[in-house]
Design a protein around this motif. Structure first.
Motif, mmCIF file in Angstrom:
data_model
loop_
_atom_site.group_PDB
_atom_site.id
_atom_site.type_symbol
_atom_site.label_atom_id
_atom_site.label_comp_id
_atom_site.label_asym_id
_atom_site.label_seq_id
_atom_site.Cartn_x
_atom_site.Cartn_y
_atom_site.Cartn_z
ATOM 1 N N HIS A 143 0.837 -1.207 0.000
ATOM 2 C CA HIS A 143 0.000 0.000 0.000
ATOM 3 C C HIS A 143 0.871 1.255 0.000
ATOM 4 O O HIS A 143 0.909 1.998 0.990
ATOM 5 C CB HIS A 143 -0.926 0.007 1.218
ATOM 6 C CG HIS A 143 -1.516 -1.323 1.541
ATOM 7 N ND1 HIS A 143 -2.419 -1.960 0.716
ATOM 8 C CD2 HIS A 143 -1.303 -2.168 2.593
ATOM 9 C CE1 HIS A 143 -2.760 -3.125 1.256
ATOM 10 N NE2 HIS A 143 -2.086 -3.275 2.379
ATOM 11 N N ILE A 146 -0.995 5.234 0.708
ATOM 12 C CA ILE A 146 -1.946 5.548 1.780
ATOM 13 C C ILE A 146 -1.990 7.061 1.960
ATOM 14 O O ILE A 146 -0.950 7.694 2.172
ATOM 15 C CB ILE A 146 -1.543 4.835 3.076
ATOM 16 C CG1 ILE A 146 -1.668 3.321 2.878
ATOM 17 C CG2 ILE A 146 -2.411 5.296 4.252
ATOM 18 C CD1 ILE A 146 -1.196 2.494 4.051
ATOM 19 N N PRO A 324 -6.505 -2.331 -5.437
ATOM 20 C CA PRO A 324 -5.921 -1.931 -4.155
ATOM 21 C C PRO A 324 -6.899 -2.029 -2.996
ATOM 22 O O PRO A 324 -8.107 -2.083 -3.169
ATOM 23 C CB PRO A 324 -5.520 -0.478 -4.400
ATOM 24 C CG PRO A 324 -6.511 0.009 -5.402
ATOM 25 C CD PRO A 324 -6.798 -1.169 -6.299
ATOM 26 N N SER A 325 -6.330 -2.011 -1.825
ATOM 27 C CA SER A 325 -7.080 -2.044 -0.568
ATOM 28 C C SER A 325 -7.852 -0.748 -0.345
ATOM 29 O O SER A 325 -7.571 0.293 -0.944
ATOM 30 C CB SER A 325 -6.097 -2.259 0.585
ATOM 31 O OG SER A 325 -6.658 -1.970 1.833
ATOM 32 N N SER A 328 -5.948 2.484 0.247
ATOM 33 C CA SER A 328 -5.505 3.401 -0.808
ATOM 34 C C SER A 328 -6.395 4.626 -0.939
ATOM 35 O O SER A 328 -6.003 5.615 -1.557
ATOM 36 C CB SER A 328 -5.433 2.661 -2.148
ATOM 37 O OG SER A 328 -6.732 2.351 -2.628
#
Length: 584
Positions: A143, A146, A324-325, A328
């Motif tokens: 990540h 962030i 992405p998570s 993000s």
């Protein structure tokens, strides 16, 4: 490149902490641990057993090289090439030794991997070398974008379920219908079909489980029953509006959906508006399958090109290619992400980690100090030695040339895992696709015809499914409405579904699948619609069993469509039942 926008710090979420969590303090004993690391100090303070009396002199095993399994392409390939259609189990079965020595020559605790330190009492945050490595890998590789100031912190857990338990303890107060006001009841939002360990961890605390509608991506942001609809029309007579969301966004369990970046942004905006904390459980992040739906996957992936601010690359095309998570898009620091080694190494490791904003991570650390403490030192040291590699004992590691996998090897291992699971998914789904319809020919009974009777009369769809874009499961909808006994008033839909489930387990087919009822977030969902669904796992059986069990499922369903007698259904329905969760 446009100038980088200054990042804001994460928001204060302390108003969501449970009463117990607010009252937690630093462990008096754990606070001493930083002094234990002073070189040469005579430690007479800690109640530590002497490491010379540990009965283990080494911990070792034979481990795969990181390139054992062949990867699949990071970009969609249509039509699938041989690399996807061949279910070859591996490229290379060679191994090398992983050895954790009794002691290390190093003084740096972030580089020292030995049994002297790993088997001793330690900080609840995790074994220092593994904690340091995972923190760096999480922030720089998984990540790298962030969007809040100074980034997140991590704490190691005994697997994702442990992370769920600690997150719920941190963020919710127990509620009892016999003692507490309804106005004080807190709630948790989940997909209408959800991973039941999370629901079953929340329900005994008295949390109100609030289902949100899903589609083939996952949780819906808008529309009837979507997140916005649920929150905007919340009835306070049911308790407080939920402030926790539990979600699996990649390979959603059980439906296998992959939530696009566009959908994530929409859901995150609603969570920010209504002050909700997102618990993102992501055990399948590395298992994303571009071959399942090239058009949708292309639109779902993360675009690393500059937009309003420069985007950092992970340094690995494989990681950059993944959706992405929630981290993000987490501008306010309201995401708790759960990672685990269960799917990338083994479930028996009981090892994972939580990633979240530092203030919330500190509260989770306080919970850990007084509960599990850090995970098993045996597990942490062997995983650290495998992934990081030996620092002081060259030639005794676990990867190519006996120097440990390092980050390059770890990412390559993840690519290979994705490759093999993607091939399994392709193999199963091709067989399921081919057998989903029942062809009835003139003069022939269900499933039987001769060459002379080839005149097509009717095609009946027995089941349908979306090819999984991630995870380990195929979520199959059974079209019971086409079964000959569907409209029989003496055969309930639930009984018909259970009879099919039993039929699949009989010696003729020997296939065990999960009924949809065990994933229903509420009793209403279980009764109204769960009987239509089965979850099939293409990951669990050996490679040579994928085809047999897939064909067994097809043949078992086809055989069931040939059962036109009510007595047949009654006999099957008397078979052993899978109990649904207790909702009371």
């Amino acid at each position: 490149m446009p100038a980088a926008t200054a990042k804001a710090p994460p928001v204060d979420l302390s108003h969501h902490y449970s009463r117990t969590t607010k009252n937690r303090e630093l462990s008096a004993i754990k606070g001493f641990y930083k002094y234990f690391q002073i070189p040469g100090i005579g430690n007479l303070a800690g109640g530590l057993p002497n490491h010379n009396y540990f009965p283990f002199d080494t911990l070792e095993g034979a481990a795969a090289l990181p390139h054992r399994f062949a990867p699949t392409p990071n970009k969609p390939v249509s039509p699938p090439i041989d690399l996807l259609t061949e279910n070859a189990p591996s490229d290379n079965q060679s191994t090398s030794r992983v050895v954790v020595p009794k002691t290390s020559d190093l003084q740096d605790i972030l580089r020292t991997i030995d049994l002297k330190s790993a088997l001793q009492y330690g900080t609840a945050q995790g074994y220092p070398p593994l904690y340091a490595y995972l923190r760096q890998f999480t922030i720089e590789r998984m990540h790298p974008n962030i969007p809040y100031k100074d980034g997140p912190e991590i704490v190691l857990t005994c697997g994702a379920t442990d992370g769920i338990s600690k997150s719920l303890e941190a963020l919710s107060n127990p509620w009892d219908i016999n003692h507490d006001w309804i106005r004080d009841r807190e709630g948790m939002l989940v997909e209408e079909y959800a991973y039941m360990n999370a629901v079953q961890a929340a329900r005994p605390r008295g949390l109100n489980i609030i289902p949100v509608k899903i589609d083939d991506e996952g949780m819906k942001a808008d529309g009837k029953g979507g997140l916005e609809d649920v929150l905007e029309h919340w009835d306070t007579g049911r308790g407080k509006r939920p402030h926790i969301m539990y979600t699996v966004t990649i390979g959603q369990n059980p439906t296998s959906g992959v939530l696009s970046l566009t959908r994530r942004k929409a859901i995150y905006a609603l969570c920010a508006k209504y002050d909700i904390i997102i618990i993102e459980d992501d055990p399948y992040w590395y298992l994303q399958y571009p071959s399942a739906n090239p058009n949708r996957f292309t639109s779902a992936t993360y675009d690393p090109s500059p937009s309003t601010s420069p985007k950092k690359s992970s340094g690995y095309p494989f990681l950059d290619s993944l959706v992405p998570s929630y981290l993000s898009v987490d501008t306010e620091g309201r995401v708790i992400r759960l990672d685990t080694f269960s799917k990338t190494v083994a479930p028996g490791c009981r090892l994972g980690w939580i990633t979240t904003q530092p203030a919330l991570c500190e509260r989770l650390l306080r919970i850990t100090e007084c509960s599990t403490q850090q995970p098993s030192g045996f597990v942490q040291s062997i995983i650290a030695q495998l992934i990081i590699g030996p620092q002081a004992h060259e030639g005794r590691g676990g990867g190519k040339e006996d120097k440990g996998w390092k980050t390059d090897g770890w990412v390559r291992w993840l690519e290979g895992l994705r490759g093999n699971y993607e091939r399994r998914m392709q193999s199963m789904c091709r067989i399921l696709d081919e057998g989903s319809q029942l062809v009835e020919a003139k003069g022939a009974s269900y499933g039987h015809r001769s060459d002379a009777e080839w005149s097509l009369v009717n095609t009946t769809t027995m089941y349908s499914f979306q090819w999984p874009m991630g995870g380990m499961f195929v979520w199959v909808r059974i079209h019971f409405e086409t079964h000959p006994l569907f409209d029989d008033p003496h055969v309930s839909h639930e009984k018909l579904s259970h009879a099919l489930w039993v039929n699949l387990t009989t010696p003729k087919f020997l296939v065990l699948v999960s009924p949809g009822s065990i994933f229903s977030a509420t009793e209403d969902i279980r009764v109204e619609s769960s009987w239509r669904y089965f979850r099939i796992c293409f990951a669990a059986v050996d490679d040579d069993e994928v085809e047999r069990t897939s064909r067994g499922f097809v043949e078992g369903v086809r055989d069931f469509w040939g059962k036109t007698s009510r007595d047949d259904i009654e006999e099957l329905a008397r078979g052993e039942r899978v109990e649904a969760p207790s909702w009371m």
